[in-house]
Design a protein around this motif. Sequence first.
Motif, PDB file in Angstrom:
ATOM      1  N   ILE A   1     -66.795  15.018  27.605  1.00 32.66           N
ATOM      2  CA  ILE A   1     -66.538  14.102  28.721  1.00 32.66           C
ATOM      3  C   ILE A   1     -66.212  14.885  29.984  1.00 32.66           C
ATOM      4  O   ILE A   1     -65.356  15.777  29.972  1.00 32.66           O
ATOM      5  CB  ILE A   1     -65.378  13.148  28.375  1.00 32.66           C
ATOM      6  N   ASP A   2     -66.899  14.535  31.061  1.00 30.24           N
ATOM      7  CA  ASP A   2     -66.642  15.177  32.350  1.00 30.24           C
ATOM      8  C   ASP A   2     -65.292  14.685  32.878  1.00 30.24           C
ATOM      9  O   ASP A   2     -65.144  13.515  33.238  1.00 30.24           O
ATOM     10  CB  ASP A   2     -67.766  14.839  33.330  1.00 30.24           C
ATOM     11  N   ALA A   3     -64.312  15.577  32.932  1.00 30.50           N
ATOM     12  CA  ALA A   3     -62.944  15.178  33.270  1.00 30.50           C
ATOM     13  C   ALA A   3     -62.813  14.660  34.697  1.00 30.50           C
ATOM     14  O   ALA A   3     -61.848  13.974  35.014  1.00 30.50           O
ATOM     15  CB  ALA A   3     -61.983  16.347  33.054  1.00 30.50           C
ATOM     16  N   SER A   4     -63.799  14.944  35.553  1.00 30.87           N
ATOM     17  CA  SER A   4     -63.690  14.454  36.930  1.00 30.87           C
ATOM     18  C   SER A   4     -63.850  12.937  36.996  1.00 30.87           C
ATOM     19  O   SER A   4     -63.488  12.311  37.988  1.00 30.87           O
ATOM     20  CB  SER A   4     -64.727  15.138  37.822  1.00 30.87           C
ATOM     21  N   SER A   5     -64.367  12.332  35.938  1.00 36.33           N
ATOM     22  CA  SER A   5     -64.523  10.866  35.904  1.00 36.33           C
ATOM     23  C   SER A   5     -63.415  10.189  35.101  1.00 36.33           C
ATOM     24  O   SER A   5     -63.503   8.999  34.805  1.00 36.33           O
ATOM     25  CB  SER A   5     -65.871  10.488  35.281  1.00 36.33           C
ATOM     26  N   VAL A   6     -62.402  10.963  34.710  1.00 35.74           N
ATOM     27  CA  VAL A   6     -61.333  10.421  33.873  1.00 35.74           C
ATOM     28  C   VAL A   6     -60.037  10.353  34.683  1.00 35.74           C
ATOM     29  O   VAL A   6     -59.745  11.247  35.485  1.00 35.74           O
ATOM     30  CB  VAL A   6     -61.134  11.273  32.602  1.00 35.74           C
ATOM     31  N   ILE A   7     -59.272   9.277  34.481  1.00 37.40           N
ATOM     32  CA  ILE A   7     -58.053   9.054  35.260  1.00 37.40           C
ATOM     33  C   ILE A   7     -56.810   9.597  34.550  1.00 37.40           C
ATOM     34  O   ILE A   7     -55.944  10.210  35.169  1.00 37.40           O
ATOM     35  CB  ILE A   7     -57.869   7.541  35.528  1.00 37.40           C
ATOM     36  N   SER A   8     -56.712   9.338  33.247  1.00 38.21           N
ATOM     37  CA  SER A   8     -55.472   9.642  32.537  1.00 38.21           C
ATOM     38  C   SER A   8     -55.724   9.629  31.039  1.00 38.21           C
ATOM     39  O   SER A   8     -56.804   9.276  30.576  1.00 38.21           O
ATOM     40  CB  SER A   8     -54.419   8.577  32.866  1.00 38.21           C
ATOM     41  N   ARG A   9     -54.697   9.977  30.283  1.00 38.43           N
ATOM     42  CA  ARG A   9     -54.769   9.887  28.813  1.00 38.43           C
ATOM     43  C   ARG A   9     -55.026   8.458  28.362  1.00 38.43           C
ATOM     44  O   ARG A   9     -55.802   8.202  27.454  1.00 38.43           O
ATOM     45  CB  ARG A   9     -53.432  10.356  28.198  1.00 38.43           C
TER      46      ARG A   9
END
Lengths: 255, 204
Positions: free
Chosen positions: B47-55
């Motif tokens: 998963i591309d972490a730049s598109s993720v907000i939080s845990r």
Amino acid sequence: MAVPHQQQHQFPLPQILTHPSSSPALLITQGAEGRLYKTTHLFPDRPCALKYRPSKPYRHPILDARLTKARIAAEAKVLERCWREGVPVPAVYAMDAANGWLMMEWIEGVPVRQAINEYLGSGESQEGQEEAEELGDLMRRIGRVVGALHKTGVVHGDLTTSNMMLRRQEGEQKGVLGGEVVLIDFGLAMQSMSDEDRAVDLYVLERAFASTHPRAEKLFGMILEEYGKSFKKATSVLTKLEDVRMRGRKRSMLG
Amino acid sequence: MALENVALEHVPSGYGVYVGFFRDVTNADFLHQQLLSRNRDFEYAFIDASSVISRLHLLSAVYSALNTLLVGALRTPNVHSEIVTSFNTNNNIADAYRRWGITPGKTKDLIVVKIISPTAEGQNGFSATSARTPEAIWAHLTEHVMGKPVPVTDSEIAQATDWPKVRKYYRLNGVPALEKVADKAEHQRKMEQLAIMGMALRGL
């Protein structure tokens, strides 16, 4: 501590609740269409409400699956729409419409109905002027919230004081009538902008007040007053409410 | 070892959820190629972490995919690709891979999720050859992912989040609920909630 709650489940649990969790799911209410459990979302410290619509054995399986899915999805859509617009409703956490469940934010607090009864039953209401002030404040908050709901194009369908919660924020000391008014149970909600549907929503609330809080009935006018100020078309809804009062909730089938 | 075993509520025993995070990854092209060639040793959600907000955001997608697996309704080859598509608010799978999956030449910060199932190996879309123990998974990951391992915390994820992108993917611009929220933490919490709601209502 005694044995866990498991043996108390008189209804078979939805499959999702048969998997391990930190605390057992608690059946909160059982309605004609669905059940509401208190459980957890992802983590033990994240409480949630799980609404489950079990399949009905008397319906044809294909129709049953379609109705269950459509109704869960409709409720979730209405909640999302309200939340986006800033109307205080529970947030949707997760959903599996095909399997008949919807996980929502758990609203910590008591129903408005209970809060009013506690208030009227306790000594707090004996202070004359103050009574009108505190109750009046709650009425105005209810009027604003219902107005905000209708403004977004949603009617609740079962607007009663049991379907409104007073959300308690931590460390808040505002008496039994304090807290944010949050609308719950959108199982009968629909998207509508018509004066008629909105007026019926208000009428149902008025009847609920009359039957459960005889002393609070005179305060219903304060709800309407605040409602009338909350959006542009509210005044024509209030006019329509007069018609609805004359004939009741159901529109005449004649002519 | 920076591989974390996450215990989620309402997950049947025997299933394991492992998450890891690599910053400044230099071989996204190679990893992407392994997925394209369906290399069964690389059964991970990348998963591309730049598109993720939080845990919470990440684990909501993981849980959604796990539920889909448990009820037998997978729409993609396995639970790992399902995790990537679970981030999306619509049913466009290619779109989801592009936005939340690994992109050659672009992905710098990579969140890895590995699901272990109790069913017989080689069934249910699970590979018979990929690693199953935490030690073996971590050894395999550190051998092939060229990047700096960090713990999967909210603060590490926050450093990688590309907000303009996230706001676009979850249509968070011009949302009335976000107006007049002065407190920054409260504002972010609301955006996170709107994203999770969008995922829950996928395709509606």
